[in-house]
Motif scaffolding. Structure first.
Motif, PDB file in Angstrom:
ATOM      1  N   TRP A 120       0.827  -1.197   0.000  1.00  0.00           N
ATOM      2  CA  TRP A 120       0.000   0.000   0.000  1.00  0.00           C
ATOM      3  C   TRP A 120       0.865   1.253   0.000  1.00  0.00           C
ATOM      4  CZ3 TRP A 120      -3.809  -2.584  -1.349  1.00  0.00           C
ATOM      5  CH2 TRP A 120      -4.271  -3.709  -0.666  1.00  0.00           C
ATOM      6  N   SER A 121       0.391   2.277  -0.656  1.00  0.00           N
ATOM      7  CA  SER A 121       1.077   3.564  -0.668  1.00  0.00           C
ATOM      8  C   SER A 121       0.675   4.346   0.570  1.00  0.00           C
ATOM      9  CB  SER A 121       0.709   4.341  -1.935  1.00  0.00           C
ATOM     10  OG  SER A 121       1.270   5.625  -1.911  1.00  0.00           O
ATOM     11  N   HIS A 122       1.667   4.896   1.280  1.00  0.00           N
ATOM     12  CA  HIS A 122       1.398   5.606   2.521  1.00  0.00           C
ATOM     13  C   HIS A 122       1.513   7.120   2.371  1.00  0.00           C
ATOM     14  CE1 HIS A 122       1.272   2.074   5.246  1.00  0.00           C
ATOM     15  NE2 HIS A 122       2.041   1.547   4.307  1.00  0.00           N
ATOM     16  N   SER A 123       1.951   7.615   1.224  1.00  0.00           N
ATOM     17  CA  SER A 123       2.059   9.048   1.009  1.00  0.00           C
ATOM     18  C   SER A 123       2.010   9.335  -0.485  1.00  0.00           C
ATOM     19  CB  SER A 123       3.371   9.599   1.605  1.00  0.00           C
ATOM     20  OG  SER A 123       4.487   9.105   0.892  1.00  0.00           O
ATOM     21  N   ARG A 124       1.988  10.616  -0.815  1.00  0.00           N
ATOM     22  CA  ARG A 124       1.873  11.024  -2.207  1.00  0.00           C
ATOM     23  C   ARG A 124       3.118  10.632  -3.006  1.00  0.00           C
ATOM     24  NH1 ARG A 124       0.000  17.094  -4.028  1.00  0.00           N
ATOM     25  NH2 ARG A 124      -0.322  16.670  -6.243  1.00  0.00           N
ATOM     26  N   PHE A 125       4.275  10.576  -2.337  1.00  0.00           N
ATOM     27  CA  PHE A 125       5.517  10.260  -3.025  1.00  0.00           C
ATOM     28  C   PHE A 125       5.844   8.773  -2.977  1.00  0.00           C
ATOM     29  CE2 PHE A 125       6.050  14.699  -1.712  1.00  0.00           C
ATOM     30  CZ  PHE A 125       6.287  15.266  -2.949  1.00  0.00           C
ATOM     31  N   ASP A 126       5.066   8.001  -2.255  1.00  0.00           N
ATOM     32  CA  ASP A 126       5.325   6.566  -2.126  1.00  0.00           C
ATOM     33  C   ASP A 126       4.696   5.841  -3.317  1.00  0.00           C
ATOM     34  OD1 ASP A 126       6.016   4.086  -1.246  1.00  0.00           O
ATOM     35  OD2 ASP A 126       4.537   4.003   0.374  1.00  0.00           O
ATOM     36  N   ILE A 127       5.318   5.986  -4.484  1.00  0.00           N
ATOM     37  CA  ILE A 127       4.761   5.412  -5.706  1.00  0.00           C
ATOM     38  C   ILE A 127       5.470   4.131  -6.116  1.00  0.00           C
ATOM     39  CG2 ILE A 127       3.951   7.620  -6.590  1.00  0.00           C
ATOM     40  CD1 ILE A 127       6.429   7.816  -8.282  1.00  0.00           C
ATOM     41  N   GLY A 128       6.557   3.779  -5.417  1.00  0.00           N
ATOM     42  CA  GLY A 128       7.258   2.538  -5.715  1.00  0.00           C
ATOM     43  C   GLY A 128       8.090   2.610  -6.984  1.00  0.00           C
ATOM     44  N   GLU A 129       8.878   1.568  -7.203  1.00  0.00           N
ATOM     45  CA  GLU A 129       9.736   1.515  -8.381  1.00  0.00           C
ATOM     46  C   GLU A 129      10.086   0.065  -8.670  1.00  0.00           C
ATOM     47  OE1 GLU A 129      13.575   3.989 -10.042  1.00  0.00           O
ATOM     48  OE2 GLU A 129      13.644   3.248  -7.986  1.00  0.00           O
ATOM     49  N   LEU A 130       9.905  -0.368  -9.923  1.00  0.00           N
ATOM     50  CA  LEU A 130      10.234  -1.729 -10.325  1.00  0.00           C
ATOM     51  C   LEU A 130      11.715  -1.805 -10.675  1.00  0.00           C
ATOM     52  CD1 LEU A 130       9.510  -4.623 -11.096  1.00  0.00           C
ATOM     53  CD2 LEU A 130       8.886  -3.782 -13.368  1.00  0.00           C
ATOM     54  N   ARG A 131      12.423  -2.754 -10.058  1.00  0.00           N
ATOM     55  CA  ARG A 131      13.844  -2.937 -10.316  1.00  0.00           C
ATOM     56  C   ARG A 131      14.122  -4.374 -10.719  1.00  0.00           C
ATOM     57  NH1 ARG A 131      17.713   0.688  -8.569  1.00  0.00           N
ATOM     58  NH2 ARG A 131      16.881   2.650  -7.727  1.00  0.00           N
ATOM     59  N   VAL A 132      14.988  -4.541 -11.683  1.00  0.00           N
ATOM     60  CA  VAL A 132      15.435  -5.855 -12.147  1.00  0.00           C
ATOM     61  C   VAL A 132      16.948  -5.889 -12.047  1.00  0.00           C
ATOM     62  CG1 VAL A 132      15.486  -7.468 -14.075  1.00  0.00           C
ATOM     63  CG2 VAL A 132      13.449  -6.071 -13.682  1.00  0.00           C
ATOM     64  N   ASP A 133      17.468  -6.840 -11.305  1.00  0.00           N
ATOM     65  CA  ASP A 133      18.919  -6.943 -11.062  1.00  0.00           C
ATOM     66  C   ASP A 133      19.469  -5.660 -10.449  1.00  0.00           C
ATOM     67  OD1 ASP A 133      18.905  -9.496 -12.134  1.00  0.00           O
ATOM     68  OD2 ASP A 133      19.327  -8.783 -14.165  1.00  0.00           O
ATOM     69  N   GLY A 134      18.670  -5.049  -9.583  1.00  0.00           N
ATOM     70  CA  GLY A 134      19.125  -3.855  -8.891  1.00  0.00           C
ATOM     71  C   GLY A 134      19.051  -2.573  -9.687  1.00  0.00           C
TER      72      GLY A 134
END
Length: 327
Positions: free
Chosen positions: A279-293
């Protein structure tokens, strides 16, 4: 201000997500008050993932020296060896009931209808203006690095920027961040969450900055964080030695489930706890998909096809109240 009727120097920390009080101050005031110290429901971690020892939680009673009998309660986390008697963070500054307003330009704090509290800076430095250094374009729906000038700095200095949404630039967001200033110039990260290009002119005010040494930047974390992130101590026993309920295993999102039956409510709470990291807890908490870092980017080729525009489907007037209840 007065805490449990006793004068206490309180630090206002715009970089702290939660408010807390030192255990020694709590013991000093706890002996002469009716406040109970409960088990902690959150852990704390500071900058660099350094642990902050959590002892418990207490409902503090603040008041103004001119009217000590009129109090307003606020929940504080009891900490150990934090270096401060008491700290009021973002959870206090964003209160709506009672309304709290921190006027940092006028050095005062207003809480509901109480007299204004005087605010001062121990180092004598007021918040510094941060404005664009040159003309800059921020692409739509993108993050960008912007060169800014920070007034009131000399040589090299580390400062912390306040989160802000400039009124002159709707859609532009400046997250909280720590930056290094050299000769009054620095590079900061901004976000354009609008659907149009934003043009910043020189001297366009973006936000304010404070010396990094002034900010403790304590961030609240949930109780299921790794043991290395924080340390929890046994709670302070209550006066009446009554049993203390166990804290929840996870800090849930503010979702109203009162309309559900007890059985369904337990199932929903279980799902929220199990997938709380999604779940997103703030306006900037949009996440980011990473593959191999590394950040993973996807390109959707649209050719020269024009964008499709769809007019908003208006809600009939007689159904608006029902929609509001559902939302």
């Amino acid at each position: 201000m007065l805490l449990f009727g006793k004068p206490v120097s309180v630090l206002i920390d715009t970089g702290a997500e939660t408010s807390f009080i030192d255990v020694n101050t709590t013991f000093k005031l706890h002996a002469e008050s009716d406040a109970d110290v409960d088990r902690p429901t959150v852990g704390l971690s500071a900058v660099g993932q350094t642990g902050v020892s959590v002892v418990g939680e207490i409902t503090a009673k603040f008041s103004h020296p001119s009217l000590p009998k009129k109090v307003f309660p606020h929940r504080l986390t009891v900490t150990e060896d934090s270096g401060y008697e008491a700290v009021l963070g973002q959870d206090f500054l964003k209160l709506l009931d009672p309304v709290v307003q921190y006027h940092y330009r006028e050095d005062r704090l207003d809480v509901a209808d109480l007299s204004s509290f005087e605010v001062w800076y121990e180092d004598g430095r007021k918040p510094m203006r941060v404005s664009a250094f040159t003309r800059t374009k921020v692409p739509k729906r993108a993050r960008a690095l912007v060169r800014v000038q920070v007034e009131g700095t000399e040589g090299e200095e580390t400062v912390i920027l306040r989160r802000n949404y400039p009124r002159r630039f709707p859609g532009l967001a400046i997250p909280d961040q720590v930056i290094d200033v050299k000769a009054g110039v620095a590079t900061v990260e901004v976000m354009n969450i609008a659907t149009n290009l934003i043009r910043l002119g020189p001297n366009s005010l973006l936000t304010f900055a404070e010396p990094f040494s002034r900010v403790s930047s304590v961030a609240a974390v949930t109780t299921n964080a790794p043991a290395s992130a924080y340390t929890q101590q046994p709670p302070i026993p209550k006066k009446e030695d009554s049993p203390v309920p166990a804290p929840p295993s996870q800090k849930l999102l503010p979702v109203d489930l009162s309309h559900l039956s007890c059985e369904l409510r337990e199932k929903y709470e279980g799902v929220l706890q199990e997938y709380s990291d999604l779940w997103s807890h703030s306006r900037f908490d949009i996440g980011e998909l990473r593959v191999d870092g590394k950040p993973f980017e996807v390109t959707i080729p649209t050719g020269d096809s024009p964008p499709i525009r769809w007019n908003q489907d208006r809600i009939p007037y007689h159904q608006r109240e029902h929609v509001k209840k559902e939302l």
